[in-house]
Scaffold this motif. Structure first.
Motif, PDB file in Angstrom:
ATOM      1  N   ALA A 128      29.298 -22.777  23.131  1.00  0.00           N
ATOM      2  CA  ALA A 128      28.371 -23.905  23.242  1.00  0.00           C
ATOM      3  C   ALA A 128      26.989 -23.589  22.687  1.00  0.00           C
ATOM      4  O   ALA A 128      26.210 -24.509  22.398  1.00  0.00           O
ATOM      5  CB  ALA A 128      28.259 -24.339  24.702  1.00  0.00           C
ATOM      6  N   LEU A 129      26.676 -22.309  22.514  1.00  0.00           N
ATOM      7  CA  LEU A 129      25.371 -21.943  21.948  1.00  0.00           C
ATOM      8  C   LEU A 129      25.238 -22.382  20.493  1.00  0.00           C
ATOM      9  O   LEU A 129      24.131 -22.413  19.966  1.00  0.00           O
ATOM     10  CB  LEU A 129      25.164 -20.431  22.039  1.00  0.00           C
ATOM     11  N   ALA A 130      26.365 -22.724  19.860  1.00  0.00           N
ATOM     12  CA  ALA A 130      26.321 -23.140  18.456  1.00  0.00           C
ATOM     13  C   ALA A 130      25.392 -24.328  18.243  1.00  0.00           C
ATOM     14  O   ALA A 130      24.772 -24.465  17.184  1.00  0.00           O
ATOM     15  CB  ALA A 130      27.728 -23.485  17.973  1.00  0.00           C
ATOM     16  N   ALA A 131      25.276 -25.189  19.251  1.00  0.00           N
ATOM     17  CA  ALA A 131      24.418 -26.361  19.126  1.00  0.00           C
ATOM     18  C   ALA A 131      22.949 -25.982  18.999  1.00  0.00           C
ATOM     19  O   ALA A 131      22.131 -26.793  18.547  1.00  0.00           O
ATOM     20  CB  ALA A 131      24.623 -27.277  20.327  1.00  0.00           C
ATOM     21  N   HIS A 132      22.590 -24.766  19.407  1.00  0.00           N
ATOM     22  CA  HIS A 132      21.190 -24.333  19.381  1.00  0.00           C
ATOM     23  C   HIS A 132      20.884 -23.436  18.176  1.00  0.00           C
ATOM     24  O   HIS A 132      19.752 -22.955  18.050  1.00  0.00           O
ATOM     25  CB  HIS A 132      20.851 -23.580  20.673  1.00  0.00           C
ATOM     26  N   VAL A 133      21.875 -23.215  17.325  1.00  0.00           N
ATOM     27  CA  VAL A 133      21.680 -22.328  16.172  1.00  0.00           C
ATOM     28  C   VAL A 133      21.091 -23.116  15.006  1.00  0.00           C
ATOM     29  O   VAL A 133      21.571 -24.198  14.659  1.00  0.00           O
ATOM     30  CB  VAL A 133      23.021 -21.671  15.760  1.00  0.00           C
ATOM     31  N   ASP A 134      20.046 -22.569  14.425  1.00  0.00           N
ATOM     32  CA  ASP A 134      19.392 -23.206  13.271  1.00  0.00           C
ATOM     33  C   ASP A 134      19.954 -22.713  11.938  1.00  0.00           C
ATOM     34  O   ASP A 134      19.923 -23.439  10.945  1.00  0.00           O
ATOM     35  CB  ASP A 134      17.885 -22.935  13.307  1.00  0.00           C
ATOM     36  N   HIS A 135      20.449 -21.462  11.913  1.00  0.00           N
ATOM     37  CA  HIS A 135      20.946 -20.871  10.671  1.00  0.00           C
ATOM     38  C   HIS A 135      22.202 -20.053  10.962  1.00  0.00           C
ATOM     39  O   HIS A 135      22.218 -19.255  11.898  1.00  0.00           O
ATOM     40  CB  HIS A 135      19.899 -19.944  10.038  1.00  0.00           C
ATOM     41  N   PHE A 136      23.235 -20.251  10.150  1.00  0.00           N
ATOM     42  CA  PHE A 136      24.426 -19.409  10.186  1.00  0.00           C
ATOM     43  C   PHE A 136      24.400 -18.558   8.914  1.00  0.00           C
ATOM     44  O   PHE A 136      24.473 -19.099   7.807  1.00  0.00           O
ATOM     45  CB  PHE A 136      25.697 -20.262  10.224  1.00  0.00           C
ATOM     46  N   ILE A 137      24.269 -17.256   9.075  1.00  0.00           N
ATOM     47  CA  ILE A 137      24.173 -16.360   7.919  1.00  0.00           C
ATOM     48  C   ILE A 137      25.581 -15.900   7.540  1.00  0.00           C
ATOM     49  O   ILE A 137      26.291 -15.297   8.357  1.00  0.00           O
ATOM     50  CB  ILE A 137      23.278 -15.154   8.227  1.00  0.00           C
ATOM     51  N   VAL A 138      25.986 -16.202   6.313  1.00  0.00           N
ATOM     52  CA  VAL A 138      27.361 -15.969   5.862  1.00  0.00           C
ATOM     53  C   VAL A 138      27.328 -15.244   4.522  1.00  0.00           C
ATOM     54  O   VAL A 138      26.485 -15.537   3.672  1.00  0.00           O
ATOM     55  CB  VAL A 138      28.118 -17.311   5.701  1.00  0.00           C
ATOM     56  N   ASN A 139      28.256 -14.328   4.323  1.00  0.00           N
ATOM     57  CA  ASN A 139      28.384 -13.689   3.017  1.00  0.00           C
ATOM     58  C   ASN A 139      28.685 -14.741   1.959  1.00  0.00           C
ATOM     59  O   ASN A 139      29.575 -15.570   2.139  1.00  0.00           O
ATOM     60  CB  ASN A 139      29.512 -12.656   3.025  1.00  0.00           C
ATOM     61  N   GLY A 140      27.941 -14.693   0.832  1.00  0.00           N
ATOM     62  CA  GLY A 140      28.121 -15.667  -0.237  1.00  0.00           C
ATOM     63  C   GLY A 140      29.162 -15.229  -1.224  1.00  0.00           C
ATOM     64  O   GLY A 140      29.894 -14.282  -0.972  1.00  0.00           O
ATOM     65  N   PRO A 141      29.245 -15.926  -2.340  1.00  0.00           N
ATOM     66  CA  PRO A 141      28.334 -16.957  -2.836  1.00  0.00           C
ATOM     67  C   PRO A 141      28.642 -18.329  -2.252  1.00  0.00           C
ATOM     68  O   PRO A 141      29.701 -18.525  -1.642  1.00  0.00           O
ATOM     69  CB  PRO A 141      28.601 -16.944  -4.354  1.00  0.00           C
ATOM     70  N   PRO A 142      27.739 -19.303  -2.441  1.00  0.00           N
ATOM     71  CA  PRO A 142      27.917 -20.633  -1.848  1.00  0.00           C
ATOM     72  C   PRO A 142      29.189 -21.339  -2.292  1.00  0.00           C
ATOM     73  O   PRO A 142      29.713 -22.171  -1.551  1.00  0.00           O
ATOM     74  CB  PRO A 142      26.675 -21.400  -2.327  1.00  0.00           C
ATOM     75  N   GLU A 143      29.672 -21.033  -3.493  1.00  0.00           N
ATOM     76  CA  GLU A 143      30.875 -21.721  -3.989  1.00  0.00           C
ATOM     77  C   GLU A 143      32.160 -21.024  -3.554  1.00  0.00           C
ATOM     78  O   GLU A 143      33.249 -21.360  -4.028  1.00  0.00           O
ATOM     79  CB  GLU A 143      30.840 -21.825  -5.519  1.00  0.00           C
TER      80      GLU A 143
END
Length: 204
Positions: free
Chosen positions: A43-58
């Motif tokens: 439920a904390l996901a609703a309070h997250v502003d940024h999810f940092i993920v290995n790229g690239p965006p495509e």
């Protein structure tokens, strides 16, 4: 953003959650190492502003993050040289050790992706092709699959998450060369057969 010596640092205000894992350019590591972290976040996901993920965006990760309910506008795509200064950072340790998903990993992954485990294997026999992969293509793939017309040749990398999940849920057997496609065994019913081909001189 600001400069620290020769390093450009991206400042992230609010709450950031790290989905970064080693080798996440591999579908296996993203699926089994990164996505189960969202189950712990809950439920904390609703309070997250940024999810940092290995790229690239495509990358393939976009479609799976969307399936998992991660707002893509909140995703920060990290390159190998990215540096972040987070106001608040949430992260976990490794959840999958030695490339061996535990029953907990599988439950967490299915819960995150809202996937029901089928109770019995389906009827389809699937050949997991690597035609579009950058390595480990089988030169004699067409020759052998033409001799076995009951086997369907599928290139999972070209399919949506829903299509991949549906195919594996309806499978009686997965066959093919060692590769990331076999990560989808997580969506098969208990008792589904797996025939994974390795070269005579294989590495771990």
């Amino acid at each position: 953003n600001y400069q620290m010596g020769e390093v450009l640092v991206e400042a992230l205000r609010g709450v950031s959650f790290s989905l970064l894992v080693r080798s996440s350019e591999s579908f296996f590591h993203f699926l089994h190492d990164a996505l189960p972290k969202l189950h712990l976040l809950g439920a904390l996901a609703a309070h997250v502003d940024h999810f940092i993920v290995n790229g690239p965006p495509e990358s393939f990760a976009r479609a799976w993050l969307e399936r998992a309910g991660v707002p893509l506008e909140k995703v920060i795509w990290a390159s190998p040289l990215s540096h972040f200064a987070c106001e608040q950072l949430l992260f976990t340790g490794d959840l999958c050790h030695h490339q061996q998903p535990t029953p907990w990993n599988l439950r967490a992954l299915r819960s995150t992706l809202k996937v029901e485990t089928p109770s019995i294997p389906g009827r389809r026999m699937l050949w997991i092709s690597r035609k579009s992969a950058y390595a480990r293509q089988i030169a004699w793939e067409e020759s052998i699959t033409q001799l076995l017309p009951q086997i369907e040749v599928v290139d999972l990398g070209r399919l949506s998450p829903a299509e991949q999940i549906g195919l594996c849920a309806d499978a009686a057997m997965l066959i093919g060369p060692h590769g990331a496609g076999f990560s989808n065994i997580a969506f098969c019913a208990p008792g589904t057969l797996q025939v994974e081909l390795f070269p005579a001189r294989s590495i771990d």
